[in-house]
Design a protein around this motif. Structure first.
Motif, mmCIF file in Angstrom:
data_model
loop_
_atom_site.group_PDB
_atom_site.id
_atom_site.type_symbol
_atom_site.label_atom_id
_atom_site.label_comp_id
_atom_site.label_asym_id
_atom_site.label_seq_id
_atom_site.Cartn_x
_atom_site.Cartn_y
_atom_site.Cartn_z
ATOM 1 N N GLU A 159 2.340 1.940 -3.363
ATOM 2 C CA GLU A 159 1.353 2.560 -4.250
ATOM 3 C C GLU A 159 1.242 4.058 -3.996
ATOM 4 N N LEU A 160 1.365 4.451 -2.737
ATOM 5 C CA LEU A 160 1.291 5.873 -2.377
ATOM 6 C C LEU A 160 2.634 6.577 -2.529
ATOM 7 N N ARG A 161 3.697 5.792 -2.726
ATOM 8 C CA ARG A 161 5.080 6.289 -2.733
ATOM 9 C C ARG A 161 5.399 7.030 -1.435
ATOM 10 N N SER A 162 5.054 6.364 -0.332
ATOM 11 C CA SER A 162 5.420 6.880 0.994
ATOM 12 C C SER A 162 6.843 6.419 1.298
ATOM 13 N N ASP A 163 7.804 7.018 0.596
ATOM 14 C CA ASP A 163 9.177 6.521 0.607
ATOM 15 C C ASP A 163 9.813 6.517 1.996
ATOM 16 N N ASP A 164 9.621 7.585 2.745
ATOM 17 C CA ASP A 164 10.229 7.655 4.081
ATOM 18 C C ASP A 164 9.712 6.543 4.986
ATOM 19 N N GLU A 165 8.427 6.286 4.888
ATOM 20 C CA GLU A 165 7.825 5.240 5.714
ATOM 21 C C GLU A 165 8.315 3.858 5.285
ATOM 22 N N ILE A 166 8.471 3.664 3.985
ATOM 23 C CA ILE A 166 8.971 2.387 3.468
ATOM 24 C C ILE A 166 10.381 2.118 3.988
ATOM 25 N N ARG A 201 11.770 3.374 6.613
ATOM 26 C CA ARG A 201 11.718 3.162 8.062
ATOM 27 C C ARG A 201 11.315 1.726 8.386
ATOM 28 N N TYR A 250 0.839 -1.205 0.000
ATOM 29 C CA TYR A 250 0.000 0.000 0.000
ATOM 30 C C TYR A 250 0.873 1.253 0.000
ATOM 31 N N LYS A 251 1.947 1.229 0.759
ATOM 32 C CA LYS A 251 2.831 2.397 0.832
ATOM 33 C C LYS A 251 3.622 2.578 -0.465
ATOM 34 N N THR A 303 3.231 -0.996 -9.566
ATOM 35 C CA THR A 303 2.113 -0.360 -8.862
ATOM 36 C C THR A 303 1.084 0.191 -9.844
#
Length: 350
Positions: A125-132, A134, A122-123, A247
């Protein structure tokens, strides 16, 4: 002082691929440990001696003559530490490899559960790079992490059969986390399958990308078919095929892959050597999520993909929607009807 530079020191040590970081404990990996153990007394003697070698590019042997790779000492050390009884270096490395996979499976069970894999997809798909980063590692870029996560997912889909650490075309650190992305010229992951009652012996090329829209057409259409074509020419195994995961599935990328079914691919060095037709299956991260949620295994997917390839549908969107899209698979539709009667986790399909 060391605490102030904790993260930096950890990164530098990690670059050597010799150290394992386990919570607050740092230890040498198995083989480096034996190498330094055999030289530790000599290293202590040299620890506070003046040396000009700090300013030169020097071999380990020049730094300390005791730092010579001695197979006998390595084997003895491994037998002592692991309680094994190997008598040659090949057997010693096999034992190290066995423990490496044991560590990797524990890593998957603790760090990459199905729930965490779904969250990561899911991340992506959102390109939540920092969270990925981490959640996985700060030492690799997001495309490399995506490739790594795809490999883990496929390893689980394959019921943890196969040597996924060898199939990866990326480098891992001593903690078995990704560092660098695969170079050009080969698929991101080449998964090797032995013959079973469900499928013949074959290789599966896994290609992963986060490129979208026009970039996907420019970056992926040619390399994916080239990787598969060259692999087929080299191995002559007509059962080998490719799964392309992203994605975002571009309609014309799907169309290009579908069209490869009826195209000839020639060896650029020898036009008289060629193959007819390539099987390239496009999947989205949404498909991966459905595979995970419904616990579908590769034993089922192999035939599912084979049927999709054999179909007579050539319109790219219709082909994907009706023949490939996991959400529309009969196996999920049947289970959805079952779930309406009894709310429970879908059974494992083989």
């Amino acid at each position: 002082m060391l605490e102030d530079y904790l993260d930096l020191n950890r990164r530098y040590l990690g670059l050597t691929n010799c150290f394992i970081f386990n919570e607050k404990k740092v230890e040498l990996d198995i083989v480096p440990k034996q190498l330094f153990n055999s030289a530790i007394s000599e290293l202590y003697k040299q620890a506070y001696k003046k040396s000009d070698l700090r300013f030169k590019r020097s071999s380990l042997e020049e730094i300390c003559p005791a730092l010579i790779f001695n197979e006998e000492n390595i084997i003895k050390g491994i037998n002592r530490d692991l309680g094994s009884n190997v008598n040659n270096i090949k057997a010693a490395y096999n034992e190290v490899d066995r423990l490496r996979y044991e560590r990797f499976n524990k890593l998957i069970d603790s760090k990459f559960t199905d729930e965490k894999l779904l969250a990561l997809l899911y991340k992506f798909e959102l390109r939540s790079d920092d969270e990925i980063c981490r959640m996985v590692t700060e030492n690799a870029d997001v495309p490399t992490i995506f490739e790594y996560i795809l490999g883990i997912i496929w390893y689980k889909i394959s019921e943890k059969k196969g040597k996924i650490l060898d199939y990866f075309k990326l480098s891992l650190d001593a903690n078995l986390l990704p560092v660098t992305h695969a170079g050009g010229g080969e698929a991101d992951i080449v998964y090797e399958y032995d013959s079973t009652s469900n499928y013949p012996e074959h290789n599966l090329l896994l290609e992963a990308t986060l490129a979208d829209s026009t970039n996907q057409r420019r970056m992926e259409m040619e390399p994916v078919s080239r990787h598969l074509g060259n692999h087929l020419l080299r191995t002559n195994n007509i059962n080998t095929y490719c799964v392309f995961v992203t994605t975002f599935l571009h309609i014309n990328v799907i169309g290009d892959f579908r069209g490869r079914k009826n195209l000839i691919y020639c060896d650029p060095q020898n036009p008289d050597k060629w193959i007819t037709g390539m099987k390239i299956i496009p999947l989205s991260t949404e498909d991966l999520k459905n595979i995970i949620e419904y616990n579908i295994t590769y034993s089922y997917l192999y035939q599912y993909f084979a049927d999709a390839h054999k179909s007579n549908e050539f319109h790219p969107q219709k082909w994907y929607d009706n023949c490939i899209k996991i959400k529309n698979a009969q196996i999920i539709k049947a289970n959805s009807r079952m779930s309406m009667v009894a709310e429970k986790k879908p059974p494992k399909y083989r």
